[in-house]
Design a protein around this motif. Structure first.
Motif, PDB file in Angstrom:
ATOM      1  N   PHE A  72       0.838  -1.240  -0.017  1.00  0.00           N
ATOM      2  CA  PHE A  72       0.273  -0.002  -0.015  1.00  0.00           C
ATOM      3  C   PHE A  72       0.785   1.154  -0.028  1.00  0.00           C
ATOM      4  N   GLU A 210      -6.017  -1.126  -6.359  1.00  0.00           N
ATOM      5  CA  GLU A 210      -5.160  -0.308  -5.847  1.00  0.00           C
ATOM      6  C   GLU A 210      -5.324   1.320  -5.719  1.00  0.00           C
ATOM      7  N   TYR A 215      -9.249   0.451  -0.503  1.00  0.00           N
ATOM      8  CA  TYR A 215      -8.398   0.282   0.778  1.00  0.00           C
ATOM      9  C   TYR A 215      -9.343   0.481   2.079  1.00  0.00           C
TER      10      TYR A 215
END
Length: 478
Positions: A72, A210, A215
């Protein structure tokens, strides 16, 4: 009596009685009929399953940061490996310092209230930290983003310690024998593996694009899971200690530092801790390296979920097998075998993309089988050490567990840090929002070596240290 090896006796170098223990003997809460012998009680299935359910959610906290945070930082937030490594290591250093303190406080609460559950309730807030950690403000990139992540990682680790230390002390608190405590850890290990597997497979899928928003959504999903399972686990601990008996720790020492010194003076525990430090570093390095290996060595980022499934799937099936192995040859020999299998499997993967993907997956499954033994047998030795300490007159299960979980925290951080250092030496280039940067041949080589040779070396060190332990004798005595 646990059918373990009779050849290893108690270690003559173990620490003797502690001068701070000149207080009254610890009280023992009676368990069910037949528990008075100290090793004849058996954990009932219902409370045991409730207790182990806590590992489903806590497994998400162990897996998701270890698997995704480094990726990340370097692929979405534009953080260089040189900055990303310390951003993950510093929170774990704080975590390692806190765990022994939590262990001492847990012992004091146990003596004052007759249980450790009050501290565990702080863990109900862990999902908040998880969500905040993966919800980085849009204007932050690079080092400022790393600071945001690291700060919330510290908060999450503090909440995790408040839950995990008393939670893992429970098998040492129960009035059961060595083999039965291994059974308790086995059930916990199976459900922990389910949590690890669910997180390891689902998390990469939820963040496949991504992007930052993905997230955040992923973190929210696991936050709910952690809350629900923690509530169930707290109830399970209450029921388990009510039916299995509860050993209150001895009179508390002047400070957490005194407890750390007491635990460290125990030679058998010290060697077990040092071995597990290298073991934990190795396994968490592998977890952090899986996405890099899949994308940059195998050339298919979609294989991350497959490799995680191959690594964690066998652990659910083979934990009962390792339980039987420990009954036949002893926990010590079983742990040495698991460490050796991990070394051999890591070296096979050096071939990288020169072997079929199916063979790679099979080798990773072998590593997962080894992982099950590494976790189950090492953790189940801790109650044996605590029981031996009790016979010497200084039983402080929370203090021992605090040192143990601090070691686990260091290994959790050291693994990704070591891997990020290898990437930095190889010249790995960071990227922003999934826009992959072009990697040099040296960087790709670093990805490969960090996933194979480095873990093999670290686990070999763990094996050499573990060989010096003589803990099966403690299990026999218990």
């Amino acid at each position: 009596m646990d059918p373990l090896s009779p050849h290893a006796g108690p270690d003559p170098h173990d620490a003797g009685p502690d001068p701070h223990d000149a207080g009254p003997a610890p009280r023992v809460t009676p368990g069910p009929a037949g528990a008075e012998g100290g090793g004849s009680a058996r954990a009932e299935r219902g409370p045991l399953l409730q207790y182990a359910t806590g590992s489903l959610g806590m497994g998400a906290w162990v897996t998701v940061p270890g698997l995704l945070l480094l990726y990340f930082l370097t692929h979405t937030l534009g953080v260089s490996p040189l900055v990303a490594g310390p951003a993950l290591l510093i929170p774990k250093i704080v975590d390692a310092v806190v765990h022994p303190v939590v262990g001492t406080l847990s012992d004091r609460q146990a003596r004052r209230q007759g249980n450790r559950r009050g501290m565990m309730r702080w863990g109900l807030l862990l999902g908040v930290a998880m969500t905040a950690m993966f919800t980085v403000p849009a204007g932050l990139h690079g080092t400022p983003a790393a600071v945001w992540v690291a700060a919330w990682y510290v908060v999450g680790n503090l909440l995790f310690a408040a839950f995990q230390v008393p939670y893992l002390t429970t098998p040492s608190d129960l009035r059961v024998g060595s083999h039965e405590s291994t059974r308790v850890f086995m059930v916990r290990m199976v459900l922990l593996t389910v949590g690890l597997l669910a997180a390891g497979v689902l998390a990469p899928v939820l963040v496949a694009d991504e992007q930052r928003g993905s997230y955040t959504r992923m973190a929210c999903v696991f936050a709910v899971l952690m809350l629900v399972t923690a509530l169930v686990a707290i109830r399970g601990v209450r029921r388990l200690t009510a039916t299995g008996g509860f050993r209150e720790p001895a009179a508390h020492s002047p400070s957490a530092l005194a407890d750390v010194r007491l635990a460290w003076a125990d030679r058998g525990f010290r060697l077990l801790v040092l071995s597990y430090l290298f073991t934990g570093t190795t396994t968490h390095l592998v977890l952090a390296a899986v996405p890099f290996y899949a994308e940059h060595v195998l050339g298919r980022s979609g294989l991350t979920a497959v490799l995680m499934g191959a690594f964690l799937g066998p652990a659910m099936i083979t934990s009962p097998l390792w339980f039987r192995v420990s009954g036949r040859i002893g926990k010590q020999r079983g742990l040495l075998l698991a460490q050796l299998l991990f070394v051999l499997g890591s070296l096979v993967l050096v071939a990288g993309d020169h072997v079929p993907v199916a063979l790679t997956v099979a080798v990773v499954a072998l590593l997962g089988t080894s992982f099950a033994g590494l976790q189950l047998l090492a953790f189940s030795m801790v109650p044996d050490v605590v029981a031996a300490a009790e016979r010497r007159g200084h039983s402080r299960a929370g203090a021992y567990t605090g040192v143990w979980t601090a070691t686990e925290a260091v290994g959790t951080a050291a693994g990704p840090y070591v891997y990020s250092a290898v990437l930095a030496v190889g010249g790995f280039a960071a990227s922003v929002d999934g826009e992959g940067a072009r990697q040099t041949a040296g960087a790709v080589h670093a990805v490969l070596i960090g996933f194979t040779v480095v873990p093999a070396v670290l686990m070999a060190v763990a094996w050499l240290v573990q060989r010096r332990c003589r803990l099966d004798g403690l299990a026999d005595a218990r």
